[in-house]
Design an enzyme around this catalytic site. Sequence first.
Site, PDB file in Angstrom:
ATOM      1  N   SER A 115      50.252  32.622  32.234  1.00 38.90           N
ATOM      2  CA  SER A 115      48.870  33.082  32.402  1.00 38.90           C
ATOM      3  C   SER A 115      48.124  33.229  31.080  1.00 38.90           C
ATOM      4  CB  SER A 115      48.880  34.389  33.176  1.00 38.90           C
ATOM      5  OG  SER A 115      47.585  34.765  33.515  1.00 38.90           O
ATOM      6  N   HIS A 116      47.694  34.438  30.779  1.00 36.09           N
ATOM      7  CA  HIS A 116      46.861  34.671  29.599  1.00 36.09           C
ATOM      8  C   HIS A 116      47.681  34.849  28.321  1.00 36.09           C
ATOM      9  CE1 HIS A 116      48.208  38.289  31.485  1.00 36.09           C
ATOM     10  NE2 HIS A 116      48.136  38.895  30.319  1.00 36.09           N
ATOM     11  N   ASP A 281      41.209  32.244  32.580  1.00 34.70           N
ATOM     12  CA  ASP A 281      42.396  32.457  31.742  1.00 34.70           C
ATOM     13  C   ASP A 281      43.302  31.223  31.713  1.00 34.70           C
ATOM     14  OD1 ASP A 281      43.414  32.604  34.292  1.00 34.70           O
ATOM     15  OD2 ASP A 281      44.909  34.120  33.782  1.00 34.70           O
ATOM     16  N   ASP A 283      45.927  30.142  33.279  1.00 34.18           N
ATOM     17  CA  ASP A 283      46.302  29.443  34.508  1.00 34.18           C
ATOM     18  C   ASP A 283      45.195  29.422  35.547  1.00 34.18           C
ATOM     19  OD1 ASP A 283      46.659  32.211  34.837  1.00 34.18           O
ATOM     20  OD2 ASP A 283      48.127  31.926  36.427  1.00 34.18           O
ATOM     21  N   ASP A 285      43.469  31.784  37.152  1.00 36.05           N
ATOM     22  CA  ASP A 285      43.302  32.737  38.255  1.00 36.05           C
ATOM     23  C   ASP A 285      42.424  33.935  37.894  1.00 36.05           C
ATOM     24  OD1 ASP A 285      45.221  33.833  36.612  1.00 36.05           O
ATOM     25  OD2 ASP A 285      46.707  34.182  38.193  1.00 36.05           O
ATOM     26  N   ARG A 286      42.175  34.144  36.596  1.00 36.01           N
ATOM     27  CA  ARG A 286      41.294  35.259  36.209  1.00 36.01           C
ATOM     28  C   ARG A 286      39.899  34.731  35.901  1.00 36.01           C
ATOM     29  NH1 ARG A 286      44.553  39.530  32.466  1.00 36.01           N
ATOM     30  NH2 ARG A 286      46.476  39.480  33.667  1.00 36.01           N
ATOM     31  N   LYS A 380      44.721  34.954  43.113  1.00 41.63           N
ATOM     32  CA  LYS A 380      43.377  35.205  42.624  1.00 41.63           C
ATOM     33  C   LYS A 380      42.831  33.888  42.092  1.00 41.63           C
ATOM     34  CE  LYS A 380      45.103  37.343  38.335  1.00 41.63           C
ATOM     35  NZ  LYS A 380      46.545  37.575  38.460  1.00 41.63           N
TER      36      LYS A 380
END
Length: 547
Positions: A115-116, A281, A283, A285-286, A380
């Site tokens: 992710s982030h 982000d 991946d 999702d944010r 998300k």
Amino acid sequence: MTTKVISVSSAPFSGQKPGTSGLRKKVTVFQQERYLENFVQAIFDTLSGQQGKTLVVGGDGRYYNDVAIQTILRMAAAAGFGRALVGCDGILSTPAASAVIRKWQAFGGLILSASHNPGGPDGDFGIKYNLGNGGPANEAFTDAVYQRTQEISAYRTIEAADIDLGRLGEFQVGDMAVSIIDPVADYAELLESLFDFERIAALLARADFRMRFDAMHAVTGPYAKAILESRLGAPAGTVVNGTPLPDFGGGHPDPNPVYAAELVAALADSRSGLSFGAASDGDGDRNMVVGRGFVVSPSDSLAVIAANHALVPGYAAGLAGVARSMPTSCAVDRVAQALGIPCYETPTGWKYFGSLLDAGKATICGEESAGTGSSHVREKDGLWAVLYWLNILAVRDTPADVIVREHWQRFGRNVYSRHDYEGIETAAADRLMDGLRARLPQLAGSLCNGLRIEAADDFAYIDPVDGSRSERQGIRIMLDDGSRVVFRLSGTGTEGATLRVYLERFVADPSRHEVPTQEALAPLVQLAETVAQIAGITGRKKPDVIS
Ligand code: VG1
Ligand code: CO
């Protein structure tokens, strides 16, 4: 012809315990021989019934993504999967992977992402398993996987050459068919079915509306270009930092005011001519949504999204309910009350929303950490949130900051902030949390720094659909005026511990809505220090990241 399955003897690694969202470790940890293989085998051993079924595989394009995919494909063939759907170049954003799993009724999927967290040879890597509903596996499953990693003695693979991940088409890995798919198409089609693309396109075509989308050199670049620029006609260059790089350009692909400071600054500068900004982000999702000189807090964004559902085609028929993670502000609760729909409070992490979404109890879900999404997938979804905002802006013809201010006028403002203390010593972090836990009984009902603590507990959740119970999900200190301070340790970091302190205060009076966030929360920051002894125990006088 049946390809021969090879069993390679192995032995357990300690610490292969999935956190908030899968297993995240340093790349160098994943590069150890048998490390990835053990974890993947533990997942496959925990599954049953995958023979002949489809597995979706893709990731955020970070360093080691391609190597891991080749290993996984050989192991998936050995595990009996009949087909793998793999994003071209190994790319699948987390929400796109969820969409692909659902659309093609795959058995499940492996998503490769941290992710982030920063990427590159010295950065982080991660992997998680999503179920056939497209959502992250639940705690019972991840616990079983961990158990399995601790007793593993061999992994199974086949002998097969690497395949070319950069070419769309049909390939073969042993007896398993592999389809290299366009990572964007299925996802873009799904989003197009939810939003008023014509109206959004008209907004993007206006001379007085200019948008910037910062993909932060991460996975959303190709998605944002295809959807915003190609399908919706936003001018070329609307998407910046739009090519996914294995190390995210050395940056930290976390869309918050600290790591996306450039975007925030551009929106604050009237010379930029920008009216709306957004970022996503690592991946995808944010999301972050920014108006002119105004960063929309994720908790407010969730509330605004729910309150304006009638303007968005996919949601105009009504929301079954909403759900938020416990530390997320209660702004959306007020909207749910006004709409007369239930609002669920779950532990941190998207995996807890899955059962509510599957059961049709919730339509829209969100977390304070810049995650918002809906029943369209089981993750998300950053671009979904951005398109939702664009749909609202297009219909209301009102700037983002005004929309939020009007929301506060109607519902009151839940002033909110999260303070993160990163990379603190694990033992100190545990001491801090244990100390808090031990003092909970005395805290409830006490007066602290002149503030009345009404209740204090360690959040536990019982899933209303399957009855499963999750304990120790965060210490809550609740005041008699509705203010809250929440303490939890991050479950996504890879170095030491990260303490998150979540602060929330409700301000009904519109004349006080413009008080700067940190100023309004100062008494709660002091309360947090007094009850948790953050400086005393961790040696940190102030947080590393304030969002
Ligand atoms: C963080 C966030 C949480 C989010 C999780 C995964 O977890 O707080 O809300 O669901 O990251 O998001 P933690 O345990 O570090 O607080 V992502 O975009 O990293 O997949
Ligand atoms: Co993410």
